[in-house]
Design a protein around this motif. Sequence first.
Motif, PDB file in Angstrom:
ATOM      1  N   MET A   1       0.811  -1.212   0.000  1.00  0.00           N
ATOM      2  CA  MET A   1       0.000   0.000   0.000  1.00  0.00           C
ATOM      3  C   MET A   1       0.849   1.270   0.000  1.00  0.00           C
ATOM      4  SD  MET A   1      -3.096   1.261   0.022  1.00  0.00           S
ATOM      5  CE  MET A   1      -4.147  -0.116   0.540  1.00  0.00           C
ATOM      6  N   SER A   2       1.716   1.433   0.986  1.00  0.00           N
ATOM      7  CA  SER A   2       2.472   2.681   1.096  1.00  0.00           C
ATOM      8  C   SER A   2       3.452   2.846  -0.060  1.00  0.00           C
ATOM      9  CB  SER A   2       3.229   2.734   2.434  1.00  0.00           C
ATOM     10  OG  SER A   2       2.317   2.887   3.505  1.00  0.00           O
ATOM     11  N   PHE A   3       4.112   1.769  -0.445  1.00  0.00           N
ATOM     12  CA  PHE A   3       5.052   1.879  -1.554  1.00  0.00           C
ATOM     13  C   PHE A   3       4.315   2.243  -2.834  1.00  0.00           C
ATOM     14  CE2 PHE A   3       7.577   0.471  -5.120  1.00  0.00           C
ATOM     15  CZ  PHE A   3       8.827   0.970  -4.798  1.00  0.00           C
ATOM     16  N   GLY A   4       3.186   1.585  -3.068  1.00  0.00           N
ATOM     17  CA  GLY A   4       2.434   1.881  -4.278  1.00  0.00           C
ATOM     18  C   GLY A   4       1.952   3.314  -4.320  1.00  0.00           C
ATOM     19  N   THR A   5       1.429   3.796  -3.200  1.00  0.00           N
ATOM     20  CA  THR A   5       0.911   5.157  -3.143  1.00  0.00           C
ATOM     21  C   THR A   5       2.011   6.187  -3.356  1.00  0.00           C
ATOM     22  OG1 THR A   5      -0.811   4.455  -1.592  1.00  0.00           O
ATOM     23  CG2 THR A   5      -0.344   6.809  -1.705  1.00  0.00           C
ATOM     24  N   ARG A   6       3.183   5.918  -2.785  1.00  0.00           N
ATOM     25  CA  ARG A   6       4.259   6.905  -2.820  1.00  0.00           C
ATOM     26  C   ARG A   6       5.152   6.812  -4.054  1.00  0.00           C
ATOM     27  NH1 ARG A   6       6.294   9.400   1.740  1.00  0.00           N
ATOM     28  NH2 ARG A   6       4.873   9.428   3.514  1.00  0.00           N
ATOM     29  N   HIS A   7       5.367   5.610  -4.565  1.00  0.00           N
ATOM     30  CA  HIS A   7       6.465   5.450  -5.522  1.00  0.00           C
ATOM     31  C   HIS A   7       6.121   4.715  -6.818  1.00  0.00           C
ATOM     32  CE1 HIS A   7       9.127   6.995  -2.432  1.00  0.00           C
ATOM     33  NE2 HIS A   7       8.668   6.085  -1.594  1.00  0.00           N
TER      34      HIS A   7
ATOM     35  N   GLN B   1      -3.436  -3.340  -7.760  1.00  0.00           N
ATOM     36  CA  GLN B   1      -4.148  -3.691  -6.532  1.00  0.00           C
ATOM     37  C   GLN B   1      -3.190  -3.513  -5.354  1.00  0.00           C
ATOM     38  OE1 GLN B   1      -5.948  -7.569  -6.996  1.00  0.00           O
ATOM     39  NE2 GLN B   1      -6.654  -7.115  -9.071  1.00  0.00           N
ATOM     40  N   LEU B   2      -3.469  -2.526  -4.519  1.00  0.00           N
ATOM     41  CA  LEU B   2      -2.602  -2.216  -3.391  1.00  0.00           C
ATOM     42  C   LEU B   2      -3.090  -2.915  -2.131  1.00  0.00           C
ATOM     43  CD1 LEU B   2      -2.007   1.609  -3.954  1.00  0.00           C
ATOM     44  CD2 LEU B   2      -0.553  -0.314  -4.640  1.00  0.00           C
ATOM     45  N   THR B   3      -2.220  -3.697  -1.548  1.00  0.00           N
ATOM     46  CA  THR B   3      -2.545  -4.401  -0.304  1.00  0.00           C
ATOM     47  C   THR B   3      -1.254  -4.802   0.380  1.00  0.00           C
ATOM     48  OG1 THR B   3      -3.608  -6.351   0.665  1.00  0.00           O
ATOM     49  CG2 THR B   3      -2.725  -6.595  -1.558  1.00  0.00           C
ATOM     50  N   ASP B   4      -1.267  -4.789   1.696  1.00  0.00           N
ATOM     51  CA  ASP B   4      -0.092  -5.225   2.445  1.00  0.00           C
ATOM     52  C   ASP B   4      -0.179  -6.697   2.842  1.00  0.00           C
ATOM     53  OD1 ASP B   4       1.108  -2.800   2.220  1.00  0.00           O
ATOM     54  OD2 ASP B   4       0.505  -2.068   4.187  1.00  0.00           O
ATOM     55  N   THR B   5      -1.272  -7.354   2.501  1.00  0.00           N
ATOM     56  CA  THR B   5      -1.381  -8.780   2.761  1.00  0.00           C
ATOM     57  C   THR B   5      -0.735  -9.556   1.620  1.00  0.00           C
ATOM     58  OG1 THR B   5      -3.552  -8.909   1.703  1.00  0.00           O
ATOM     59  CG2 THR B   5      -3.498  -8.502   4.082  1.00  0.00           C
ATOM     60  N   LYS B   6      -0.256 -10.737   1.914  1.00  0.00           N
ATOM     61  CA  LYS B   6       0.401 -11.574   0.919  1.00  0.00           C
ATOM     62  C   LYS B   6      -0.656 -12.359   0.158  1.00  0.00           C
ATOM     63  CE  LYS B   6       4.161 -14.953   0.411  1.00  0.00           C
ATOM     64  NZ  LYS B   6       5.146 -15.767   1.146  1.00  0.00           N
ATOM     65  N   VAL B   7      -0.882 -11.988  -1.101  1.00  0.00           N
ATOM     66  CA  VAL B   7      -1.941 -12.611  -1.883  1.00  0.00           C
ATOM     67  C   VAL B   7      -1.396 -13.822  -2.637  1.00  0.00           C
ATOM     68  CG1 VAL B   7      -3.159 -10.434  -2.148  1.00  0.00           C
ATOM     69  CG2 VAL B   7      -1.515 -11.136  -3.893  1.00  0.00           C
ATOM     70  N   ASP B   8      -2.275 -14.755  -2.927  1.00  0.00           N
ATOM     71  CA  ASP B   8      -1.948 -15.893  -3.779  1.00  0.00           C
ATOM     72  C   ASP B   8      -2.071 -15.417  -5.219  1.00  0.00           C
ATOM     73  OD1 ASP B   8      -2.068 -18.216  -5.413  1.00  0.00           O
ATOM     74  OD2 ASP B   8      -2.752 -19.422  -3.730  1.00  0.00           O
ATOM     75  N   ILE B   9      -0.947 -15.189  -5.879  1.00  0.00           N
ATOM     76  CA  ILE B   9      -0.994 -14.554  -7.192  1.00  0.00           C
ATOM     77  C   ILE B   9      -1.627 -15.458  -8.247  1.00  0.00           C
ATOM     78  CG2 ILE B   9       0.999 -13.106  -6.642  1.00  0.00           C
ATOM     79  CD1 ILE B   9       2.685 -14.837  -8.467  1.00  0.00           C
ATOM     80  N   VAL B  10      -1.505 -16.766  -8.091  1.00  0.00           N
ATOM     81  CA  VAL B  10      -2.127 -17.676  -9.048  1.00  0.00           C
ATOM     82  C   VAL B  10      -3.631 -17.695  -8.843  1.00  0.00           C
ATOM     83  CG1 VAL B  10      -2.265 -20.063  -9.853  1.00  0.00           C
ATOM     84  CG2 VAL B  10      -0.040 -19.079  -9.236  1.00  0.00           C
ATOM     85  N   ASP B  11      -4.046 -17.848  -7.598  1.00  0.00           N
ATOM     86  CA  ASP B  11      -5.468 -17.925  -7.287  1.00  0.00           C
ATOM     87  C   ASP B  11      -6.186 -16.609  -7.571  1.00  0.00           C
ATOM     88  OD1 ASP B  11      -7.762 -19.381  -6.072  1.00  0.00           O
ATOM     89  OD2 ASP B  11      -7.626 -17.802  -4.567  1.00  0.00           O
TER      90      ASP B  11
ATOM     91  N   LEU C   1       4.715  -7.159  -6.360  1.00  0.00           N
ATOM     92  CA  LEU C   1       5.895  -6.536  -5.773  1.00  0.00           C
ATOM     93  C   LEU C   1       5.864  -6.826  -4.281  1.00  0.00           C
ATOM     94  CD1 LEU C   1       5.946  -3.081  -7.593  1.00  0.00           C
ATOM     95  CD2 LEU C   1       6.801  -5.305  -8.370  1.00  0.00           C
ATOM     96  N   ARG C   2       6.911  -7.472  -3.794  1.00  0.00           N
ATOM     97  CA  ARG C   2       6.928  -7.898  -2.386  1.00  0.00           C
ATOM     98  C   ARG C   2       8.218  -7.462  -1.709  1.00  0.00           C
ATOM     99  NH1 ARG C   2       4.358 -14.027  -2.809  1.00  0.00           N
ATOM    100  NH2 ARG C   2       2.211 -13.339  -3.211  1.00  0.00           N
ATOM    101  N   ILE C   3       8.090  -7.097  -0.432  1.00  0.00           N
ATOM    102  CA  ILE C   3       9.225  -6.658   0.360  1.00  0.00           C
ATOM    103  C   ILE C   3       9.485  -7.691   1.444  1.00  0.00           C
ATOM    104  CG2 ILE C   3      10.082  -4.888   1.947  1.00  0.00           C
ATOM    105  CD1 ILE C   3       8.275  -2.890   0.460  1.00  0.00           C
ATOM    106  N   GLY C   4      10.736  -8.091   1.584  1.00  0.00           N
ATOM    107  CA  GLY C   4      11.068  -9.057   2.623  1.00  0.00           C
ATOM    108  C   GLY C   4      12.315  -9.826   2.271  1.00  0.00           C
TER     109      GLY C   4
ATOM    110  N   PHE D   1      11.672   4.437   2.288  1.00  0.00           N
ATOM    111  CA  PHE D   1      10.792   4.963   1.237  1.00  0.00           C
ATOM    112  C   PHE D   1       9.549   5.621   1.832  1.00  0.00           C
ATOM    113  CE2 PHE D   1       9.260   0.438   1.282  1.00  0.00           C
ATOM    114  CZ  PHE D   1       7.916   0.651   1.540  1.00  0.00           C
ATOM    115  N   ILE D   2       9.279   5.366   3.123  1.00  0.00           N
ATOM    116  CA  ILE D   2       8.198   6.043   3.836  1.00  0.00           C
ATOM    117  C   ILE D   2       8.734   7.223   4.639  1.00  0.00           C
ATOM    118  CG2 ILE D   2       6.493   5.819   5.699  1.00  0.00           C
ATOM    119  CD1 ILE D   2       5.999   2.962   4.812  1.00  0.00           C
ATOM    120  N   THR D   3       9.845   7.022   5.341  1.00  0.00           N
ATOM    121  CA  THR D   3      10.331   8.015   6.303  1.00  0.00           C
ATOM    122  C   THR D   3      11.290   9.042   5.714  1.00  0.00           C
ATOM    123  OG1 THR D   3      12.170   6.552   6.924  1.00  0.00           O
ATOM    124  CG2 THR D   3      10.118   6.352   8.193  1.00  0.00           C
ATOM    125  N   GLY D   4      11.837   8.761   4.532  1.00  0.00           N
ATOM    126  CA  GLY D   4      12.916   9.594   3.999  1.00  0.00           C
ATOM    127  C   GLY D   4      12.590  11.068   3.903  1.00  0.00           C
TER     128      GLY D   4
END
Length: 300
Positions: free
Chosen positions: A100-106, A126-136, A143-146, A241-244
């Motif tokens: 969500m935040s990365f998508g909104t900002r960058h 589709q902006l969401t911070d939950t880990k979606v099943d991309i196939v389903d 785009l995932r962070i971790g 990317f949020i606090t900078g």
Amino acid sequence: MDKLETMKAFLAVVQEGSFSKASEKLNLSPQLVSKYVSWLEDKLKTRLLNRTTRKVSVTEAGRAYFERCQQILIDLEETENSLTNLEQHVSGTLTISAPMSFGTRHLARLLVDFQRLYPDVNIDLQLTDTKVDIVDQGIDVALRIGYLKNSTLIAKKITPIRLAICASPEYLKQYGEPSTPDELANHYYLKYTYSEDNFVFSQFNRQSAGLRLKHTITANNGDLLMNAAVHGGGIIIQPTFITGEAIARGKLKRILPGYEPSSLNMYAVYAHRKFLASKVRSFVDFVVQYYGEVPYWDQY
């Protein structure tokens, strides 16, 4: 026996008027061409050709079959050509999942730049911070962070994601500035829902013990936590990317300069490497080179 090959052989015999000429056209032996046609006749239980030592003639059933086979092969060729053109021409709807935040900002500028290169691609973000099943969920690219984990999915690194420990100057004036990670346990901590409680800090590239923090506010959005910290709510550990920008403007201050949480990475994740659609391949190649090893939000 491959029915398409036998149909092609039959068509060539009718078009060329002989087995020998058909064999030259197909680069096959006359015996193999004759075998293909005989197999078709046995399969259909119908004589398609009348053969003599001098010529080959088409039966009534053979003529009807010829016309049908010709249309089938034309349709097949057109279908293959259309798929080839689709793969070569970058078009269609590209479905992307992003934090969500990365998508909104960058992501806005990136998406505009991508569409300038590929104007026939429509983007469904589709902006969401939950880990979606991309196939389903029918997601083309996520785009995932971790940290990269073992998975059947394909992942390509986009850029490093640094984490900043920070608080507002007003908060630090009131509660004091910690000088070691252990002292964070005595402060108000604003926790991101999906982060681990246990952070590992590096001191000049040397790993120190893990630190478990007590949280007073938990939220599933990093921007909200950053704004809460700006208003003096406590200490946050959030991506730069949020606090900078807030740090650059003096609204937040980075603390513990000799310590920093281990960096994460952002990845482009997709389901298949083989027969990858051109829209997906083009976007992955584009986003992987877009931000670089030192993204612009770390250049304040």
